[in-house]
Enzyme design. Structure first.
Site, PDB file in Angstrom:
ATOM      1  N   HIS A   1       0.793  -1.223   0.000  1.00  0.00           N
ATOM      2  CA  HIS A   1       0.000   0.000   0.000  1.00  0.00           C
ATOM      3  C   HIS A   1       0.830   1.281   0.000  1.00  0.00           C
ATOM      4  O   HIS A   1       0.282   2.369  -0.156  1.00  0.00           O
ATOM      5  CB  HIS A   1      -0.980   0.007   1.178  1.00  0.00           C
ATOM      6  CG  HIS A   1      -2.323   0.548   0.822  1.00  0.00           C
ATOM      7  ND1 HIS A   1      -3.476   0.237   1.511  1.00  0.00           N
ATOM      8  CD2 HIS A   1      -2.728   1.380  -0.168  1.00  0.00           C
ATOM      9  CE1 HIS A   1      -4.501   0.857   0.974  1.00  0.00           C
ATOM     10  NE2 HIS A   1      -4.077   1.555  -0.054  1.00  0.00           N
TER      11      HIS A   1
ATOM     12  N   ASP B   1     -10.066  -0.739   3.544  1.00  0.00           N
ATOM     13  CA  ASP B   1      -8.848  -1.313   4.114  1.00  0.00           C
ATOM     14  C   ASP B   1      -9.133  -1.721   5.554  1.00  0.00           C
ATOM     15  O   ASP B   1      -9.955  -1.097   6.236  1.00  0.00           O
ATOM     16  CB  ASP B   1      -7.759  -0.228   4.091  1.00  0.00           C
ATOM     17  CG  ASP B   1      -6.353  -0.740   4.327  1.00  0.00           C
ATOM     18  OD1 ASP B   1      -6.189  -1.806   4.946  1.00  0.00           O
ATOM     19  OD2 ASP B   1      -5.398  -0.059   3.908  1.00  0.00           O
TER      20      ASP B   1
ATOM     21  N   HIS C   1      -6.833  -1.351   7.676  1.00  0.00           N
ATOM     22  CA  HIS C   1      -5.959  -0.431   8.394  1.00  0.00           C
ATOM     23  C   HIS C   1      -6.208   1.009   7.950  1.00  0.00           C
ATOM     24  O   HIS C   1      -6.677   1.254   6.834  1.00  0.00           O
ATOM     25  CB  HIS C   1      -4.493  -0.786   8.130  1.00  0.00           C
ATOM     26  CG  HIS C   1      -4.154  -2.213   8.417  1.00  0.00           C
ATOM     27  ND1 HIS C   1      -4.327  -3.233   7.477  1.00  0.00           N
ATOM     28  CD2 HIS C   1      -3.676  -2.809   9.533  1.00  0.00           C
ATOM     29  CE1 HIS C   1      -3.962  -4.381   8.004  1.00  0.00           C
ATOM     30  NE2 HIS C   1      -3.558  -4.160   9.251  1.00  0.00           N
TER      31      HIS C   1
ATOM     32  N   ASP D   1      -3.710   3.376   7.734  1.00  0.00           N
ATOM     33  CA  ASP D   1      -2.549   3.872   6.985  1.00  0.00           C
ATOM     34  C   ASP D   1      -2.336   5.364   7.203  1.00  0.00           C
ATOM     35  O   ASP D   1      -1.998   6.119   6.280  1.00  0.00           O
ATOM     36  CB  ASP D   1      -2.675   3.550   5.495  1.00  0.00           C
ATOM     37  CG  ASP D   1      -2.640   2.044   5.233  1.00  0.00           C
ATOM     38  OD1 ASP D   1      -2.277   1.297   6.166  1.00  0.00           O
ATOM     39  OD2 ASP D   1      -2.969   1.620   4.120  1.00  0.00           O
TER      40      ASP D   1
ATOM     41  N   HIS E   1       3.987   1.214   4.115  1.00  0.00           N
ATOM     42  CA  HIS E   1       2.610   0.923   3.693  1.00  0.00           C
ATOM     43  C   HIS E   1       1.587   1.358   4.734  1.00  0.00           C
ATOM     44  O   HIS E   1       0.381   1.375   4.447  1.00  0.00           O
ATOM     45  CB  HIS E   1       2.435  -0.544   3.303  1.00  0.00           C
ATOM     46  CG  HIS E   1       2.398  -1.518   4.440  1.00  0.00           C
ATOM     47  ND1 HIS E   1       1.873  -2.789   4.316  1.00  0.00           N
ATOM     48  CD2 HIS E   1       2.834  -1.440   5.723  1.00  0.00           C
ATOM     49  CE1 HIS E   1       1.987  -3.438   5.453  1.00  0.00           C
ATOM     50  NE2 HIS E   1       2.563  -2.644   6.319  1.00  0.00           N
TER      51      HIS E   1
ATOM     52  N   ASP F   1      -7.617  -2.238  -0.501  1.00  0.00           N
ATOM     53  CA  ASP F   1      -6.674  -3.187   0.102  1.00  0.00           C
ATOM     54  C   ASP F   1      -7.443  -4.466   0.400  1.00  0.00           C
ATOM     55  O   ASP F   1      -8.444  -4.441   1.130  1.00  0.00           O
ATOM     56  CB  ASP F   1      -6.092  -2.585   1.383  1.00  0.00           C
ATOM     57  CG  ASP F   1      -4.984  -3.422   1.992  1.00  0.00           C
ATOM     58  OD1 ASP F   1      -5.053  -4.666   1.910  1.00  0.00           O
ATOM     59  OD2 ASP F   1      -4.062  -2.838   2.578  1.00  0.00           O
TER      60      ASP F   1
ATOM     61  N   ASP G   1      -7.026  -6.780   2.367  1.00  0.00           N
ATOM     62  CA  ASP G   1      -7.164  -7.240   3.750  1.00  0.00           C
ATOM     63  C   ASP G   1      -8.403  -6.685   4.435  1.00  0.00           C
ATOM     64  O   ASP G   1      -8.660  -6.972   5.607  1.00  0.00           O
ATOM     65  CB  ASP G   1      -5.898  -6.979   4.574  1.00  0.00           C
ATOM     66  CG  ASP G   1      -5.579  -5.507   4.821  1.00  0.00           C
ATOM     67  OD1 ASP G   1      -6.487  -4.673   4.752  1.00  0.00           O
ATOM     68  OD2 ASP G   1      -4.395  -5.205   5.091  1.00  0.00           O
TER      69      ASP G   1
ATOM     70  N   GLU H   1      -1.884  -5.283  -1.874  1.00  0.00           N
ATOM     71  CA  GLU H   1      -1.596  -6.207  -0.768  1.00  0.00           C
ATOM     72  C   GLU H   1      -1.978  -7.670  -1.027  1.00  0.00           C
ATOM     73  O   GLU H   1      -2.118  -8.454  -0.089  1.00  0.00           O
ATOM     74  CB  GLU H   1      -2.215  -5.708   0.548  1.00  0.00           C
ATOM     75  CG  GLU H   1      -1.679  -4.360   1.023  1.00  0.00           C
ATOM     76  CD  GLU H   1      -0.261  -4.397   1.596  1.00  0.00           C
ATOM     77  OE1 GLU H   1       0.277  -5.511   1.766  1.00  0.00           O
ATOM     78  OE2 GLU H   1       0.303  -3.322   1.864  1.00  0.00           O
TER      79      GLU H   1
END
Length: 297
Positions: free
Chosen positions: A98, A121, A123, A125, A138, A224, A226, A269
């Site tokens: 990322h 995402d 996360h 970030d 990332h 992303d 994830d 990712e």
């Protein structure tokens, strides 16, 4: 719609090899044909050059791993994004990790005014060198686009993105510094619980009202993988439990993409080395097809 597929085959931002293999894996498994079948034209496939030198990861910056490798690649990506826009093409950037979004967000915000970001995402970030527990870039791209981070990263951005114009969906893993950042900057965040408690229609209607009121004309979408529950995506390097189901994401995306103008996108990712029986690969292709049957239609 004419697409530029931009490959960013890098693992430097996550410091876990394998994710750099994703762009070629997706291309080799008929992504180009899938996008053409969605009634898009592929203008060209572009490979951003990535320096292949795995020496001291803290050589230039003791707070950001592989900083000296990341800077030239995200700079090149930023320039390519602007070139794609100037030729009336839609940039689809395939990661890689990322950290590539430092480049794509820089190109996006430098070219357009009245910008917004959709960040899908697990996360946030939103770390900076001083708040990052891992020193992995990332975890920093969104913060950079808002004006926080290393000065060399920030120098890529002629225009900062307004934090209030950023919408985070599916986020469920935030460091303490990121939590404080979100509260301080009045950012819109919808975690996994939001998807359980609110229907997609309500989330999208809230977004539409804000977009209309603040006259946001153009959005960058960063996806992303994830964000999904790990049961669906064994092939990703930073899985977070209690993620979203595939049907939840599709229902949400279906409404989102009819509500706003997406002008570019990252897809990041996917790590083929961690995948099991091509489960993650197949889902990536499925989601990309789902997205590009709806983007700007």
């Amino acid at each position: 719609m004419k697409l530029d597929i931009i490959n960013m085959a890098t693992f430097y931002g996550c410091d876990k090899k394998g994710v750099e293999l994703a762009p070629k894996m997706l291309i080799d498994n008929d992504l180009e044909s899938i996008l053409k079948n969605c009634n898009h034209k592929i203008n060209k496939i572009i490979d951003i050059e990535i320096e292949q030198n795995f020496d001291d990861k803290f050589k230039e910056n003791k707070y950001i791993k592989y900083f000296d490798k990341i800077i030239p690649s995200v700079t090149a990506l930023s320039e390519q994004i602007c070139k794609s826009y100037s030729e009336n093409n839609f940039p689809l950037v395939l990661g890689g990790d990322h950290s590539i979004s430092i480049g794509s967000l820089a190109g996006f915000s430098n070219f357009f005014k009245n910008t917004g970001v959709i960040w899908i995402d697990a996360h946030g970030d939103l770390n900076t060198p001083s708040t990052s527990p891992s020193c992995n870039a990332h975890g920093m791209p969104l913060a950079c686009s808002l004006g926080y981070g290393d000065e060399k990263f920030l120098s890529l951005f002629k225009n900062k993105i307004d934090p209030r114009n950023v919408f985070l969906f599916g986020v469920r893993s935030l460091d303490d510094g990121e939590k404080d950042f979100i509260i301080k900057n009045e950012m819109h965040i919808y975690d996994t619980n939001s998807f359980n408690l609110l229907n997609p229609e309500l989330m999208i209607n809230t977004l539409k009202k804000y977009v209309s009121k603040n006259k946001i004309h153009n959005f960058h979408l960063s996806f992303d993988i994830d964000v999904f529950d790990p049961v669906y995506v064994p092939g990703t390097g930073t899985p977070v439990k209690n993620g979203l189901y595939v049907d939840e994401i599709k229902s949400f995306l279906d409404k989102l993409l009819s509500a706003i103008n997406i002008v570019s996108m990252d897809f990041v990712e996917f790590n083929p080395l961690l995948d099991k029986d091509n489960q993650t690969l197949n889902l990536c292709l499925e989601i990309l097809e789902f997205l590009f049957r709806r983007i700007n239609k």
